[in-house]
Motif scaffolding. Structure first.
Motif, PDB file in Angstrom:
ATOM      1  N   ARG A  22       0.829  -1.207   0.000  1.00 26.26           N
ATOM      2  CA  ARG A  22       0.000   0.000   0.000  1.00 26.26           C
ATOM      3  C   ARG A  22       0.860   1.252   0.000  1.00 26.26           C
ATOM      4  N   GLU A  23       1.908   1.226   0.849  1.00 28.53           N
ATOM      5  CA  GLU A  23       2.751   2.418   0.993  1.00 28.53           C
ATOM      6  C   GLU A  23       3.439   2.805  -0.316  1.00 28.53           C
ATOM      7  N   ILE A  24       3.974   1.804  -1.023  1.00 24.93           N
ATOM      8  CA  ILE A  24       4.696   2.155  -2.242  1.00 24.93           C
ATOM      9  C   ILE A  24       3.788   2.144  -3.464  1.00 24.93           C
ATOM     10  N   GLY A  25       2.560   1.690  -3.282  1.00 25.99           N
ATOM     11  CA  GLY A  25       1.625   1.707  -4.404  1.00 25.99           C
ATOM     12  C   GLY A  25       1.992   0.760  -5.515  1.00 25.99           C
ATOM     13  N   ALA A  26       2.512  -0.414  -5.158  1.00 23.22           N
ATOM     14  CA  ALA A  26       2.861  -1.406  -6.175  1.00 23.22           C
ATOM     15  C   ALA A  26       2.698  -2.795  -5.578  1.00 23.22           C
ATOM     16  N   PRO A  27       2.346  -3.771  -6.404  1.00 20.33           N
ATOM     17  CA  PRO A  27       2.247  -5.134  -5.884  1.00 20.33           C
ATOM     18  C   PRO A  27       3.618  -5.662  -5.461  1.00 20.33           C
ATOM     19  N   ILE A  28       3.594  -6.619  -4.543  1.00 23.96           N
ATOM     20  CA  ILE A  28       4.840  -7.180  -4.026  1.00 23.96           C
ATOM     21  C   ILE A  28       4.830  -8.691  -4.193  1.00 23.96           C
ATOM     22  N   VAL A  29       5.957  -9.224  -4.588  1.00 24.66           N
ATOM     23  CA  VAL A  29       6.118 -10.674  -4.680  1.00 24.66           C
ATOM     24  C   VAL A  29       7.378 -11.036  -3.915  1.00 24.66           C
TER      25      VAL A  29
END
Ligand SMILES: Nc1nc2c(ncn2[C@@H]2O[C@H](COP(=O)(O)OP(=O)(O)OP(=O)(O)O)[C@@H](O)[C@H]2O)c(=O)[nH]1
Ligand SMILES: [Mg+2]
Lengths: 110, 623
Positions: B146-153
């Motif tokens: 949410r903080e960086i505004g990108a999905p994480i894998v």
């Protein structure tokens, strides 16, 4: 009246004591720890690249105000370069560039 | 949507150095690009392809690591230009994969904030997640996302974990998210500070510090970076490495050698004496075989270098040597390119791309071929084996290994001296900053080491096939034809083209004690250093009245003086006998000037060194 004066001189002392613990990173010895208080703003630290460029490179490598620093190792010749812990990473740096970083030292690792 | 044929997606891997981008690239595309535990392994863009489970084609781009898009050195400029779509004939990638070392998030989060300005959708790959878990590091993935505004894998590139997930995210992003225009500009110091503050805030909010932080690296460094012991250990390591190259390989080499001798015998008995027997026996077996014998030695050398690279020791060695390198006017980051040049000067010269300053980079390029590359091993071993007695010194050290070490030392010392002169005479002043990450030690992966060794075997064999073999056919033909006139006195080879050429040019090299056979061998030896050994093998085999069954070493023993042999060694310390190196210098410096300078100065040094060595040796009775 005198109370105020005492108070003032005490804070002055604290101020100078505080200031005396702030030194350039280039003067640090093995085992010293501290917090970075200023990056850049030191002229004459390096001639090869512009002071502003050095400042940005240091910042990008994680040398930023507030970062916790510990001197881990020193080189064999002239105690240069130095290996540091900067927050969570280990970085090696020549003392000449370290001169552009001011650190408030708060002791030596036991 | 799913039924239509989707256009291929273009994806680039971006991240801090040594975060595992190439390991991830290999896992995604099945490639075998070089992975090692130090910053600055990848110095150029590499492309690979994968097909998603849905059948879509994705082009993946592996890029050099960087701390910022504000590129400072040629390798980082590649990353910047690829990400911004500034490379000639290329558009910006559809999706970026920002690769992070999960155990050290702050710097890469700052980079990720910078990447946002590029306007491309990106996914954050938290790589080295195995190490993060082992350390008990808690990362709140949802909040971080949410903080960086990108999905994480989360991924473990070396174990191929998390790869499907990553491909799925990339696939979705390239279809769903719409890229916006890039608003990226070089951040100022103030902007970098702000981004750091933001990154720091995010780390505080999402990451709980490791419960079991790595203490091993600190303990190992306590020994390996010790001002006295550290240097002694480094010296000892190099010493063991060169001794091992010499002594461990011996049994294996004898085996290979015996194989080739047997083959030569077989050819001599089975085939009727004549052109065919000479071609196979003298041209192929004596020529190419004399080089293949050295494969075990070269593998041992690479084995050591791979261990140093994979464990994380390279950066430590650079740290220990920095003052000496700096004293010689070399950039702090020159150490790793120079150490790589022990394997081969070509990757060494390419890896100078991590050096930002042009003059520093050129100096390093110019001295890199002085480091003893693996192609010199056949030459050195042959001569040492033939002329240096097999003795033990001080009870444990082999005299031959000691001479080998001396030759390596000569290369290192001359590289330092040459760079010192360059920096004193031509480019005075400027000493560039030296900042280098010291990576966490890792146990070298057996699979990675074996795979790399296998790659070396393939390269060596293909070199033997593509360069040495055709050259040997040529040498064999040149030293066989034309036949001498009937009844001519003297050996037949004197009448061949090679013989005549050798005799013609030999006066040039007579002052340094070279005979005509050596002169002939040096000409094809320009192609690659080990070719000279093969050429000597062929020339002496063709010239041998007994049909060339004597081993090359014993042929040399009977025909060369000690002074000549030493002079030949001195020649090979310096001579630029490698066109591929000159070609790469031309490419890396965009012109003929620097390869020409390199060629001239190295030939001059070689001639001078051989001259001195030869005459001193003759004066001491070695003539
Ligand atoms: N334990 C562990 N090690 C990893 C992982 N991914 C990569 N490594 C190791 O990390 C090191 C660096 O990997 P590379 O793929 O060369 O890193 P890179 O980001 O391409 O580095 P540069 O090309 O120098 O920027 C190597 O020693 C890898 O074996 C992982 O997920 N887990
Ligand atoms: Mg890489």
């Amino acid at each position: 009246m005198s109370d105020v004066l005492v108070f003032q001189s005490a804070s002055l002392d604290a101020g100078t004591a505080e200031a005396s613990r702030v030194r350039p990173l280039s003067s640090a010895a093995k085992g010293e720890r501290g917090v970075i208080v200023q990056v850049g703003g030191v002229t004459g630290a390096t001639e090869a690249i512009h002071a502003d460029e050095l400042e940005r490179r240091l910042l990008e490598m994680g040398f930023v105000e507030g970062a916790v620093i510990e001197v881990l190792h020193e080189g064999a010749f002239g105690r240069d370069p130095i290996a540091l812990r900067v927050d969570d990473m280990r970085v090696a740096l020549r003392r000449r560039e370290a001169a552009a970083v001011s650190v408030r030292f708060d002791g030596i690792k036991p | 949507m799913t039924d239509a044929v989707l256009p291929p997606a273009r994806v680039a891997l971006v991240g801090n150095p040594n975060s595992g981008k190439t390991a991830l690239f290999n896992a995604l595309t099945g490639s075998r690009q070089k992975v090692a535990n130090y910053a600055g392994v990848t110095v150029e863009r590499k492309e690979g392809v994968l097909t998603t489970p849905g059948g879509r084609i994705v082009h993946i781009l592996d890029l050099p690591g960087t701390y910022s898009l504000r590129a400072r050195s040629p390798d980082e400029a590649v990353t910047r230009d690829a990400v911004l779509g500034r490379l000639a004939g290329e558009v910006a990638p559809d999706v970026l994969i920002c690769v992070a070392d999960a155990t050290n998030l702050r710097l890469v989060l700052r980079l990720a904030l910078e990447l946002k300005a590029v306007g491309r959708p990106f996914v954050l790959a938290l790589n080295m997640y195995d190490i993060a878990q082992r350390q008990g590091l808690r990362i709140d993935l949802e909040q971080l996302s949410r903080e960086i505004g990108a999905p994480i894998v989360t991924t473990v590139a070396t174990r191929k974990r998390g790869i499907e997930d990553l491909v799925r995210q990339v696939d979705q992003l390239s279809l769903g998210a719409t890229p916006s225009d890039s608003v990226w500009h070089e951040p100022s110091a103030a902007e970098i500070r702000d981004a750091h503050r933001e990154a720091q805030r995010i780390v505080k909010a999402c990451v709980r510090p490791a419960e079991r932080p790595d203490t091993l690296t600190g303990k190992i460094d306590g020994v390996l970076l010790h001002p006295v012991f550290g240097l002694l250990i480094l010296l000892a390591l190099l010493f063991v490495m060169f001794q091992a190259v010499f002594t461990w390989a011996a049994p294996l080499m004898e085996l290979v050698d015996a194989g080739f001798s047997g083959l030569a015998q077989l050819v001599a008995t089975v085939l009727p004496p004549g052109l065919l027997a000479s071609f196979i026996g003298d041209g192929l077996i004596a020529g190419v075989g004399s080089v293949l014998v050295f494969l075990p030695q070269i593998l041992i050398l690479f084995f050591f270098i791979l261990l140093l690279e994979d464990s994380g020791y390279m950066a430590r060695a650079a740290f220990l040597m920095d003052k000496i390198m700096g004293g010689a006017g070399l950039h702090g980051r020159a150490f790793i390119p120079l150490l790589s040049s022990f394997a081969c000067a070509i990757p060494g010269i390419m890896s100078t791309r991590v050096i930002d300053n042009k003059h520093d980079r050129l100096t390093t390029i110019l001295v890199a071929p002085l480091m003893t590359c693996s192609a010199r091993i056949p030459v050195y071993t042959l001569i040492i084996g033939a002329f240096i007695p097999q003795q033990t010194v001080w009870g444990v050290l082999s005299l031959q290994g000691l001479v080998m070490f001396g030759l390596y030392a000569a290369g290192i010392v001359s590289a330092l001296l040459v760079s010192f002169v360059i920096r004193r005479v031509f480019w005075r002043g400027t000493v560039e900053p030296f900042m280098m990450e010291l990576p966490t030690y890792r146990w070298p992966e057996a699979r990675n080491v074996l795979m790399n060794l296998w790659t070396r075997v393939r390269i060596f064999l293909s070199r033997a096939g593509r360069i040495i073999l055709p050259l040997m056919v040529l040498i064999w033909a040149l030293s066989t034809f034309p036949y001498p006139p009937p009844g001519a006195p003297g050996p037949a080879i004197d009448y061949s083209i090679a013989g005549r050429l050798g005799h013609l040019l030999q006066p040039l090299l007579a002052p340094i004690g070279f005979n005509w056979q050596m002169t002939v061998a040096l000409i094809p030896g320009m192609a690659a250093r080990e070719v000279a050994v093969a050429a000597l093998g062929t020339v002496y085999a063709v010239g041998d009245p007994n049909g060339g069954t004597v081993a090359l070493a014993s042929a040399l023993q009977s025909q060369w003086s000690l002074a000549t042999a030493l002079s030949f060694l001195a020649w090979y310390v310096f001579a630029p006998q490698c066109v591929a190196t000159l070609a790469v210098v031309k490419r890396e410096t965009n012109g003929w000037l620097w390869p020409t300078v390199m060629f001239v100065y190295m030939v001059a040094l070689a001639y001078l060194a051989s001259l001195v060595v030869y005459h001193v040796a003759v004066a001491l009775g070695g003539g």
